[in-house]
Structures are given as C-alpha cells and as structure tokens.
Design a protein around this motif. Structure first.
Motif, PDB file in Angstrom:
ATOM      1  N   ASN A   1       0.813  -1.217   0.000  1.00 51.64           N
ATOM      2  CA  ASN A   1       0.000   0.000   0.000  1.00 51.64           C
ATOM      3  C   ASN A   1       0.849   1.270   0.000  1.00 51.64           C
ATOM      4  N   ASP A   2       2.148   1.096  -0.202  1.00 52.66           N
ATOM      5  CA  ASP A   2       3.065   2.234  -0.289  1.00 52.66           C
ATOM      6  C   ASP A   2       3.275   2.594  -1.764  1.00 52.66           C
TER       7      ASP A   2
ATOM      8  N   GLU B   1     -12.689  -3.559   8.891  1.00 52.23           N
ATOM      9  CA  GLU B   1     -13.249  -4.122   7.655  1.00 52.23           C
ATOM     10  C   GLU B   1     -13.343  -5.641   7.713  1.00 52.23           C
ATOM     11  N   ASP B   2     -12.418  -6.267   8.433  1.00 53.38           N
ATOM     12  CA  ASP B   2     -12.457  -7.725   8.547  1.00 53.38           C
ATOM     13  C   ASP B   2     -13.600  -8.170   9.465  1.00 53.38           C
TER      14      ASP B   2
ATOM     15  N   GLU C   1     -15.378   1.654   3.254  1.00 49.89           N
ATOM     16  CA  GLU C   1     -15.779   2.606   4.298  1.00 49.89           C
ATOM     17  C   GLU C   1     -14.895   2.482   5.538  1.00 49.89           C
ATOM     18  N   PHE C   2     -14.192   1.342   5.653  1.00 52.18           N
ATOM     19  CA  PHE C   2     -13.330   1.107   6.821  1.00 52.18           C
ATOM     20  C   PHE C   2     -11.848   1.336   6.486  1.00 52.18           C
ATOM     21  N   ASN C   3     -11.573   2.011   5.377  1.00 53.31           N
ATOM     22  CA  ASN C   3     -10.195   2.144   4.898  1.00 53.31           C
ATOM     23  C   ASN C   3      -9.254   2.773   5.918  1.00 53.31           C
TER      24      ASN C   3
ATOM     25  N   ALA D   1      -8.481  -1.547   3.810  1.00 56.46           N
ATOM     26  CA  ALA D   1      -9.456  -2.351   3.069  1.00 56.46           C
ATOM     27  C   ALA D   1      -9.066  -2.459   1.597  1.00 56.46           C
ATOM     28  N   SER D   2      -8.580  -1.362   1.032  1.00 58.90           N
ATOM     29  CA  SER D   2      -8.142  -1.376  -0.369  1.00 58.90           C
ATOM     30  C   SER D   2      -7.008  -2.367  -0.570  1.00 58.90           C
TER      31      SER D   2
END
Length: 311
Positions: free
Chosen positions: A52-53, A193-194, A186-188, A84-85
């Motif tokens: 995610n970097d 999210e899990d 929505e939980f990013n 989440a993404s």
C-alpha cells in the motif's frame, strides 16, 4: 442452517497467502516464515503481497524472496490508500480456492497452513481463525507484558465464532461476500473491515471456527507500547462494534444497547479506579473495557472516529 464447506479433500488444494504491507521492514520475517512452511501432500501454496506504499518500499524485500524460487510470490501495488483497499487488492490477485491471511509484522509457525486446513476439514468450516502470540521487546513496560495486552487468544479448537480477524485466518474464497472486493472501503482509515466481512459471512450461514494450533507470532512495535495506543485501539473497537451491530437496528433496540454501553462504561471506569492502587496491569483491563463501550457511545453520537490507518 449452516453452509458447510463443500470441498473435495482428495483433490489438490491451492492456498494463496494474502499479505498486505505498508513500509514495514519486518515483512522479511513474515515472508521467511512462509518459505519455512511444511506443506502437506496434496496442497500447493503461493503468496500475494499487496503493497500500500506508492513508493513500493516492499518491492526489494519481496523480490529477494521471489528470486529464490522456493515459493511462488506475486507482488502488486495497492494504489488506493487504506487497509481495506490493500486487502481487496490481495484477494483480487489470489488464485487459490483457500485464502490465508497474515499481517506483515507477524511470523507463522512452520505448520500454520497445515493446522488451518486440518481444522477446516475437521469442522467443515468456511473460515478458521487462529491465535496471535505477542512477542514483547525488552523495553516494553512490565504491566503490558504481564497483562499481555497485544496477544489475541482464541477458544478451544472447533469452537464456533461470531466473527473473526485477518491477522490469522483461513477463508474459503467462494464463501466471500464478494470474491474481488470483500472488504468495505468505508473502513479504509479506521480498520474493522475484517470484522464486518466475517459477520456478513456468519449472517449468510457460513461457519467460522477457532484453531489454537495455527499460531502466528507478532513482535509488538515500540511506538504501540503505551496506554494512549491501547485506549485509542479500544475506542476504535467499540466504534466498529456500534457501526456493524448497533447502527443497523431500530430505534428501540439501539436505545437498549446505548443504555447498556453507558452502564458498562461507568461500571468498568469505577472498577478501573478501584484497582489502580494494585497496579496498571489490573486497572488497564477495565479501563480498556470502559473505552470500548465509550467508543460505542461516541459512534452513536456521530463523533469523528479513530483512524488508525490514516496516512
């Protein structure tokens, strides 16, 4: 009625380990623990690392293991910021019919995958959740070590659970709510999210069970070893609970839950104060309970949430 795990265990089973990372050198230890896995006959395993970097700081670490060739590893960049993404990116690139989840600051026991699969087969489960054993650095305060505030225990193997977490999990891919984007964006920035995804799976009739034998170890980062982080996390847990389990209810049931959270916040706060002379370890357990219930109340009051994954 439960949707049982319809898998032909006589056929070759493919497991994809989904591993999300964000600027953590400890990723190397996680990958080494996956290379060390004892894979049973009839099972193949590969790994998807979703970074995610945007600067791809994890690429050199992943490529060093990929070049060894002992374990197929796919490196992908999750361009949209957020936990989440990143998880969705790893799932979208997974090719196995089973997905194993582990964090980039964790190391799996050598029989981790084997234990998860064995438990899934024994209990006809769509999801298996294992424990996280916390490893504390030498500078950790004694009250945190003695209270084991970062360990994540699970009940006896085969116990049915109402939700789960992706820090140590095995999931049948075709049981996911969405096989490409199962985690809500929505939980990013908040996390949770899990919890939402697994609660959706339970509502859909899928079985989630625990497995004490499938262990992973987390080395706790020094910046987390303090009261402020624990209380922020506790409040976020309460906010997530309210968001998923209280907000969807009608006004009458919401009111009951809100009153209950008020009482639990007050009782836990009083007990925490009473136990404070006996030491932080005992007091903090109840202070965390108080902040978790406070988080429920703050969410229902529409206060800004704790964003553990922002930036």
């Amino acid at each position: 009625m439960f949707k049982f795990c319809c898998v032909d265990w006589e056929m070759t089973i493919r497991v994809t380990v989904c591993l999300c990372t964000f600027r953590r050198p400890a990723l190397s230890n996680a990958l080494q623990s996956l290379v060390n896995q004892i894979i049973p006959d009839g099972v193949t395993m590969d790994v998807v690392v979703a970074d995610n970097d945007p600067h791809e700081s994890g690429r050199p670490i992943v490529e060093s293991y990929a070049k060894e060739g002992s374990l197929p590893i796919t490196y992908v960049v999750a361009h949209e910021p957020g936990v989440a993404s990143a998880r969705n990116c790893s799932v979208a690139n997974a090719r196995g019919e089973w997905l194993a989840f582990i964090d980039d600051d964790e190391e799996a026991d050598v029989d981790w995958v084997q234990a998860l699969l064995k438990c899934a087969e024994a209990h006809q489960a769509s999801v298996v959740i294992g424990p996280v054993i916390a490893c504390y650095p030498s500078e950790a305060p004694s009250w945190i070590v003695n209270g084991d505030f970062f360990g994540k225990r699970v009940p006896a193997s085969g116990t049915q659970l109402g939700t789960g977490a992706t820090c140590n999990a095995l999931v049948r891919k075709d049981a996911l709510p969405d096989q490409l984007c199962p985690f809500s964006l929505e939980f990013n920035t908040t996390g949770g999210e899990d919890t939402e995804m697994f609660s959706q799976m339970v509502s859909a009739g899928h079985r989630i069970v625990s497995c004490q034998e499938a262990r992973v170890t987390e080395t706790v980062e020094p910046h987390r070893l303090n009261e402020d982080f624990l209380l922020r996390k506790a409040r976020r847990v309460g906010e997530t609970y309210a968001r998923i389990f209280i907000s969807p209810k009608g006004i009458a049931l919401q009111t009951i839950d809100i009153v209950r959270a008020c009482i639990q916040t007050l009782v836990a706060s009083v007990i925490s104060l009473m136990l404070h002379p006996l030491g932080m370890e005992k007091s903090m357990h109840y202070k965390i309970k108080a902040y978790a219930n406070l988080g429920k109340l703050l969410h229902m009051m529409k206060r800004n949430p704790i964003e553990l994954y922002k930036g």
